[in-house]
Design a protein around this motif. Structure first.
Motif, PDB file in Angstrom:
ATOM      1  N   ALA A  40     -13.953  -7.821   4.405  1.00 43.84           N
ATOM      2  CA  ALA A  40     -13.465  -6.589   3.779  1.00 43.84           C
ATOM      3  C   ALA A  40     -11.972  -6.449   3.993  1.00 43.84           C
ATOM      4  CB  ALA A  40     -14.192  -5.387   4.358  1.00 43.84           C
ATOM      5  N   ALA A  41     -11.298  -5.886   3.002  1.00 41.19           N
ATOM      6  CA  ALA A  41      -9.845  -5.727   3.068  1.00 41.19           C
ATOM      7  C   ALA A  41      -9.472  -4.704   4.137  1.00 41.19           C
ATOM      8  CB  ALA A  41      -9.303  -5.290   1.715  1.00 41.19           C
ATOM      9  N   ARG A  42      -8.430  -5.007   4.899  1.00 36.81           N
ATOM     10  CA  ARG A  42      -7.921  -4.055   5.897  1.00 36.81           C
ATOM     11  C   ARG A  42      -7.349  -2.824   5.207  1.00 36.81           C
ATOM     12  NH1 ARG A  42      -6.918  -1.027   9.750  1.00 36.81           N
ATOM     13  NH2 ARG A  42      -5.332  -1.350  11.333  1.00 36.81           N
ATOM     14  N   PHE A  43      -6.634  -3.046   4.097  1.00 33.67           N
ATOM     15  CA  PHE A  43      -6.039  -1.953   3.329  1.00 33.67           C
ATOM     16  C   PHE A  43      -6.506  -2.032   1.881  1.00 33.67           C
ATOM     17  CE2 PHE A  43      -2.856  -3.000   6.609  1.00 33.67           C
ATOM     18  CZ  PHE A  43      -2.657  -1.761   7.203  1.00 33.67           C
ATOM     19  N   ALA A  44      -6.631  -0.880   1.252  1.00 34.10           N
ATOM     20  CA  ALA A  44      -6.896  -0.809  -0.180  1.00 34.10           C
ATOM     21  C   ALA A  44      -6.199   0.423  -0.733  1.00 34.10           C
ATOM     22  CB  ALA A  44      -8.392  -0.749  -0.461  1.00 34.10           C
TER      23      ALA A  44
ATOM     24  N   LEU B 116      -4.867   5.904   0.152  1.00 34.95           N
ATOM     25  CA  LEU B 116      -4.712   4.677   0.910  1.00 34.95           C
ATOM     26  C   LEU B 116      -5.915   4.573   1.839  1.00 34.95           C
ATOM     27  CD1 LEU B 116      -3.073   2.217   1.855  1.00 34.95           C
ATOM     28  CD2 LEU B 116      -1.858   3.734   3.433  1.00 34.95           C
ATOM     29  N   LEU B 117      -6.651   3.478   1.721  1.00 31.05           N
ATOM     30  CA  LEU B 117      -7.815   3.267   2.565  1.00 31.05           C
ATOM     31  C   LEU B 117      -7.469   2.263   3.651  1.00 31.05           C
ATOM     32  CD1 LEU B 117      -8.937   4.120  -0.373  1.00 31.05           C
ATOM     33  CD2 LEU B 117     -11.116   3.329   0.520  1.00 31.05           C
ATOM     34  N   VAL B 118      -7.822   2.593   4.876  1.00 28.21           N
ATOM     35  CA  VAL B 118      -7.620   1.720   6.028  1.00 28.21           C
ATOM     36  C   VAL B 118      -8.985   1.448   6.636  1.00 28.21           C
ATOM     37  CG1 VAL B 118      -6.442   1.389   8.225  1.00 28.21           C
ATOM     38  CG2 VAL B 118      -5.347   2.747   6.425  1.00 28.21           C
ATOM     39  N   ASP B 119      -9.379   0.183   6.628  1.00 22.37           N
ATOM     40  CA  ASP B 119     -10.716  -0.208   7.093  1.00 22.37           C
ATOM     41  C   ASP B 119     -11.799   0.612   6.385  1.00 22.37           C
ATOM     42  OD1 ASP B 119      -9.741  -2.161   8.828  1.00 22.37           O
ATOM     43  OD2 ASP B 119      -9.436  -0.696  10.429  1.00 22.37           O
ATOM     44  N   GLY B 120     -11.609   0.847   5.098  1.00 21.39           N
ATOM     45  CA  GLY B 120     -12.610   1.524   4.285  1.00 21.39           C
ATOM     46  C   GLY B 120     -12.586   3.033   4.338  1.00 21.39           C
ATOM     47  N   GLU B 121     -11.711   3.606   5.155  1.00 20.94           N
ATOM     48  CA  GLU B 121     -11.634   5.052   5.299  1.00 20.94           C
ATOM     49  C   GLU B 121     -10.339   5.592   4.697  1.00 20.94           C
ATOM     50  OE1 GLU B 121     -14.079   6.909   6.490  1.00 20.94           O
ATOM     51  OE2 GLU B 121     -15.307   5.116   6.918  1.00 20.94           O
ATOM     52  N   ILE B 122     -10.437   6.721   3.995  1.00 18.29           N
ATOM     53  CA  ILE B 122      -9.257   7.342   3.397  1.00 18.29           C
ATOM     54  C   ILE B 122      -8.323   7.827   4.493  1.00 18.29           C
ATOM     55  CG2 ILE B 122      -8.463   9.328   2.044  1.00 18.29           C
ATOM     56  CD1 ILE B 122     -11.009   9.079   0.386  1.00 18.29           C
ATOM     57  N   ASP B 123      -7.048   7.498   4.373  1.00 14.48           N
ATOM     58  CA  ASP B 123      -6.034   7.955   5.321  1.00 14.48           C
ATOM     59  C   ASP B 123      -5.616   9.373   4.916  1.00 14.48           C
ATOM     60  OD1 ASP B 123      -3.418   8.561   6.402  1.00 14.48           O
ATOM     61  OD2 ASP B 123      -3.238   6.461   6.951  1.00 14.48           O
ATOM     62  N   PRO B 124      -6.004  10.391   5.678  1.00 15.53           N
ATOM     63  CA  PRO B 124      -5.715  11.768   5.270  1.00 15.53           C
ATOM     64  C   PRO B 124      -4.225  12.092   5.256  1.00 15.53           C
ATOM     65  CG  PRO B 124      -6.610  11.729   7.502  1.00 15.53           C
ATOM     66  CD  PRO B 124      -6.749  10.337   6.956  1.00 15.53           C
ATOM     67  N   GLY B 125      -3.459  11.472   6.139  1.00 14.86           N
ATOM     68  CA  GLY B 125      -2.026  11.721   6.168  1.00 14.86           C
ATOM     69  C   GLY B 125      -1.354  11.247   4.892  1.00 14.86           C
ATOM     70  N   TRP B 126      -1.740  10.056   4.415  1.00 24.01           N
ATOM     71  CA  TRP B 126      -1.170   9.563   3.162  1.00 24.01           C
ATOM     72  C   TRP B 126      -1.548  10.480   2.002  1.00 24.01           C
ATOM     73  CZ3 TRP B 126       2.496   6.636   1.346  1.00 24.01           C
ATOM     74  CH2 TRP B 126       2.495   6.314  -0.015  1.00 24.01           C
TER      75      TRP B 126
ATOM     76  N   PRO C  39       2.750 -12.272   3.976  1.00 21.40           N
ATOM     77  CA  PRO C  39       3.030 -11.527   2.754  1.00 21.40           C
ATOM     78  C   PRO C  39       1.881 -10.578   2.436  1.00 21.40           C
ATOM     79  CG  PRO C  39       3.346 -13.892   2.424  1.00 21.40           C
ATOM     80  CD  PRO C  39       2.680 -13.721   3.753  1.00 21.40           C
ATOM     81  N   VAL C  40       2.200  -9.519   1.729  1.00 18.95           N
ATOM     82  CA  VAL C  40       1.201  -8.580   1.215  1.00 18.95           C
ATOM     83  C   VAL C  40       1.028  -8.857  -0.273  1.00 18.95           C
ATOM     84  CG1 VAL C  40       0.733  -6.151   0.684  1.00 18.95           C
ATOM     85  CG2 VAL C  40       1.628  -6.796   2.929  1.00 18.95           C
ATOM     86  N   VAL C  41      -0.216  -8.992  -0.718  1.00 24.65           N
ATOM     87  CA  VAL C  41      -0.511  -9.225  -2.132  1.00 24.65           C
ATOM     88  C   VAL C  41      -1.364  -8.076  -2.646  1.00 24.65           C
ATOM     89  CG1 VAL C  41      -1.571 -10.739  -3.835  1.00 24.65           C
ATOM     90  CG2 VAL C  41      -0.392 -11.726  -1.860  1.00 24.65           C
ATOM     91  N   CYS C  42      -0.799  -7.278  -3.549  1.00 27.52           N
ATOM     92  CA  CYS C  42      -1.517  -6.165  -4.150  1.00 27.52           C
ATOM     93  C   CYS C  42      -2.132  -6.620  -5.469  1.00 27.52           C
ATOM     94  CB  CYS C  42      -0.579  -4.987  -4.381  1.00 27.52           C
ATOM     95  SG  CYS C  42      -0.116  -4.137  -2.854  1.00 27.52           S
ATOM     96  N   LEU C  43      -3.454  -6.530  -5.555  1.00 30.93           N
ATOM     97  CA  LEU C  43      -4.189  -7.021  -6.712  1.00 30.93           C
ATOM     98  C   LEU C  43      -4.826  -5.877  -7.478  1.00 30.93           C
ATOM     99  CD1 LEU C  43      -6.155 -10.032  -5.164  1.00 30.93           C
ATOM    100  CD2 LEU C  43      -4.202 -10.180  -6.707  1.00 30.93           C
ATOM    101  N   ASP C  44      -4.378  -5.646  -8.701  1.00 29.78           N
ATOM    102  CA  ASP C  44      -5.141  -4.791  -9.591  1.00 29.78           C
ATOM    103  C   ASP C  44      -6.530  -5.413  -9.757  1.00 29.78           C
ATOM    104  OD1 ASP C  44      -5.641  -2.796 -11.703  1.00 29.78           O
ATOM    105  OD2 ASP C  44      -5.486  -4.511 -13.061  1.00 29.78           O
ATOM    106  N   LEU C  45      -7.525  -4.593 -10.010  1.00 27.26           N
ATOM    107  CA  LEU C  45      -8.890  -5.110 -10.088  1.00 27.26           C
ATOM    108  C   LEU C  45      -9.320  -5.415 -11.528  1.00 27.26           C
ATOM    109  CD1 LEU C  45     -10.740  -3.013  -7.360  1.00 27.26           C
ATOM    110  CD2 LEU C  45      -9.810  -5.335  -7.214  1.00 27.26           C
ATOM    111  N   ASP C  46      -9.628  -4.375 -12.299  1.00 30.84           N
ATOM    112  CA  ASP C  46     -10.248  -4.577 -13.604  1.00 30.84           C
ATOM    113  C   ASP C  46      -9.333  -5.310 -14.575  1.00 30.84           C
ATOM    114  OD1 ASP C  46     -12.879  -2.933 -13.392  1.00 30.84           O
ATOM    115  OD2 ASP C  46     -11.333  -1.644 -12.543  1.00 30.84           O
ATOM    116  N   ARG C  47      -9.843  -6.407 -15.111  1.00 26.72           N
ATOM    117  CA  ARG C  47      -9.163  -7.266 -16.076  1.00 26.72           C
ATOM    118  C   ARG C  47      -7.953  -7.984 -15.480  1.00 26.72           C
ATOM    119  NH1 ARG C  47      -7.942  -5.478 -21.809  1.00 26.72           N
ATOM    120  NH2 ARG C  47      -8.408  -7.693 -22.176  1.00 26.72           N
TER     121      ARG C  47
END
Length: 283
Positions: A91-95, A103-113, A11-19
């Motif tokens: 570190a998260a694979r995606f953020a 969309l960050l993949v391995d900490g790098e911005i995905d330019p296509g997205w 499963p993919v779990v998307c977590l908001d951060l602040d609060r």
């Protein structure tokens, strides 16, 4: 298969951060005598000053969740602001940053997205026009005005001095220009309607080969993400709590503050683990 794709199958779990996942000192809301306060892990520092924290219980639940799911930090923060946050474990694979704009993949911005997002927003008024309007209609109550990632605008305001009807008037001006407006704490956000966390979450689900989407968030900008998830949870604080946001597939914590963060992470870990065990849509 798209760039950065994997075949994780969890499963993919998307977590908001602040609060939701992390808490400032002001948002911890510990509600216990000092001698019983939980130990805290600092996960963000700004200008040498600790900014955001997780309780020890939340850290344990977060590490458990990482073992059961593809955990995706999902935030309205810009990539630069997100880079200050150091969550426990690997570190998260995606953020997802900038409310889905990056969309960050391995900490790098995905330019296509990023390019695809800007193409989808081409029919909306440009951020410079919206910022100029907010500046022109501002006053002493507006403490700071910013355009984030050249995608959306936000103003830090003095809530006590905010004129009655100002937010509503801004929303009325923005709507025909393809933008939405929300007041969240001390910030007024103006965001293009097509800039959503849910769209980026769907992309991560596709790339990871994930089985289901789970999500957590506390703010109005998380509503679309919670709606899109198979299962979701929100804390019993924040703008969604204030508006009474409910859905059949949405749980609400019993606790508030940092204790809610630990509670929702444990809830997500249990549900994600059940999805893995059953391989079905019903944990």
């Amino acid at each position: 298969m798209t760039a950065g794709a994997t075949t994780d199958g969890r499963p993919v779990v998307c977590l908001d951060l602040d609060r939701t996942t992390i808490y400032s000192a002001a948002a911890l809301d510990l509600r216990v005598p000092d001698q019983h306060a939980p130990r805290l892990l600092c996960v963000e520092v700004l200008a040498g000053v600790p900014q955001s924290f997780m309780t020890e219980e939340a850290v344990h639940a977060f590490r458990s969740l990482q073992g059961a799911a593809v955990v995706v930090p999902t935030t309205t923060r810009t990539p630069e602001q997100l880079a200050r946050v150091h969550l426990p474990g690997p570190a998260a694979r995606f953020a997802i940053a900038s409310n889905g704009g990056h969309l960050l993949v391995d900490g790098e911005i995905d330019p296509g997205w990023s390019a695809g997002v800007r193409a989808r927003l081409a029919g909306c008024a440009p951020p410079a026009e919206v910022e100029a309007h907010m500046q022109a209609r501002g006053g002493p109550f507006m403490l700071r005005l910013r355009t984030a990632s050249e995608l959306f605008c936000y103003a830090v305001v003095d809530r006590a001095a905010l004129p009655a009807g100002w937010v509503e008037a801004l929303a009325g001006w923005c709507a025909p220009r393809g933008w939405t407006v929300s007041l969240q704490g001390r910030k007024v956000y103006a965001v293009p309607a097509g800039l959503t966390k849910s769209a980026a979450a769907a992309e991560v689900l596709a790339r990871s080969g994930g089985t289901h989407l789970l999500a957590a968030g506390d703010s109005l900008l998380d509503a679309d993400l919670l709606d899109a998830a198979d299962l979701a949870i929100r804390p019993a604080h924040g703008e969604l709590a204030t508006t009474g946001f409910t859905r059949p597939h949405l749980a609400v914590t019993t606790a508030t503050g940092a204790a809610a963060g630990a509670e929702l992470l444990a809830w997500l870990s249990e549900r994600a683990g059940a999805f893995v065990l059953t391989g079905s849509g019903k944990p």
